[in-house]
Each structure stands twice: as structure tokens, then as C-alpha cells.
Design an enzyme around this catalytic site. Structure first.
Site, PDB file in Angstrom:
ATOM      1  CB  CYS A  64      36.067   9.633  14.793  1.00  0.00           C
ATOM      2  SG  CYS A  64      37.408  10.536  15.595  1.00  0.00           S
ATOM      3  CG  HIS A 123      34.937   9.662  19.213  1.00  0.00           C
ATOM      4  ND1 HIS A 123      35.454   8.987  18.140  1.00  0.00           N
ATOM      5  CD2 HIS A 123      33.625   9.330  19.266  1.00  0.00           C
ATOM      6  CE1 HIS A 123      34.499   8.261  17.576  1.00  0.00           C
ATOM      7  NE2 HIS A 123      33.378   8.457  18.242  1.00  0.00           N
ATOM      8  CG  HIS A 135      30.396   6.979  16.574  1.00  0.00           C
ATOM      9  ND1 HIS A 135      31.280   6.743  17.591  1.00  0.00           N
ATOM     10  CD2 HIS A 135      29.428   6.037  16.710  1.00  0.00           C
ATOM     11  CE1 HIS A 135      30.852   5.716  18.321  1.00  0.00           C
ATOM     12  NE2 HIS A 135      29.723   5.280  17.804  1.00  0.00           N
TER      13      HIS A 135
END
Length: 159
Positions: A64, A123, A135
């Protein structure tokens, strides 16, 4: 400005089109380019261990934070150049201003924990509007458009 939808499937193209209809003057050319780079990375496989391989220019694997770094590098926004593709959010916290989830503008980064000390549960993703983001979700998945920005506790704005 228009967006190149790259290889996005139809359902994700429609989500992005709906988001774009809400964009105002705060969604600058630079912010559009950050989002554009995220869209063009659609389908890249998530991997923390193999991130940015086989090359920075054409990665087949991203986690990420390297995904976000790629978007900022390839858009020309990150002043660190290609080094931005190696971003690990806690290490670059001085490059960002923490903002509340309600302050997110398309092109900002949604983040679960600040300053990234979630013990692997952190995240990040690129906010695109309407509670949607681009993402690299997790192992076994690929870069994609998803809803659920509400799971992010704050946002980051590059400064």
C-alpha cells in the site's frame, strides 16, 4: 481534464466517473495526476516483500505505501523523485500534514493509523472522492478502486 481509465473494469470506471462529477477547483491538475497514476497501476499484485519489482518504472508488485509513493513519484508531485516509490509512511511523516477524514480532497492519502505505528495493521490509499479510493489492499489482491474510506481514521496531505 480527462482521465485515462487504463485497464479498469467497467464497474470501477463508473465509480471513478461518479467521483469525478463531484470534483471542484480544489482537485488541481497535480491531484488529478496522482489519481491518474493510481488508476494506471490497476491490477498490480500486492506484495510487501517484492514491492517495486521487477523495476520501479514497471512494477508487478506493490504494497500500500509503495503504491502511494509510486502515484506521487510518477505524477511529479513528490520532491524526492523515484525515492518516493520506497515510501514507508512513518519514515516520511515530515512530508505530510495530518488532516481529519472529513478534510480529504481527491488526491489526498487516507490512512488508518498515525504515524503508522499499527504493528502491521496500518493501511494507506489515494482518496478519489465519494468515499472511494484507489489502493493496494492486501496479500492475494491487486491494486483497485474500493469504497469504505470510513475505515480510515485520518488523512495525509503532502506538503
Amino acid at each position: 481534464g480527462t482521465i485515462d481509465y487504463g485497464n479498469l473494469p467497467e464497474d470501477m470506471k463508473e465509480i471513478l466517473r461518479q467521483c469525478m462529477q463531484t470534483w471542484d477547483s480544489r482537485v488541481t491538475k497535480e491531484r488529478r495526476e496522482i489519481i491518474q497514476q493510481g488508476v494506471l497501476l490497476y491490477g498490480v499484485t500486492y506484495s510487501m516483500d517484492a514491492r517495486n519489482s521487477p523495476s520501479y518504472e514497471s512494477p508487478k508488485y506493490l504494497d500500500c505505501s509503495s503504491f502511494v509513493g509510486q502515484c506521487y513519484w510518477k505524477s511529479g508531485v513528490a520532491t524526492q523523485g523515484k525515492a518516493a516509490a520506497d515510501w514507508c509512511t512513518p519514515d516520511n511523516s515530515s512530508n505530510f500534514k495530518e488532516i481529519s477524514e472529513s478534510e480529504l480532497i481527491p488526491g489526498d492519502i487516507g490512512q488508518k493509523c498515525w504515524p503508522g505505528n499499527a504493528g502491521g495493521a496500518d493501511h494507506v490509499g489515494i482518496y478519489i472522492g465519494n468515499g472511494q479510493y484507489v489502493h493496494a489492499p492486501h496479500t492475494g489482491d491487486v491494486v483497485k478502486v474500493s469504497s469504505g474510506i470510513g475505515s480510515f481514521k485520518c488523512g495525509l496531505r503532502y506538503q
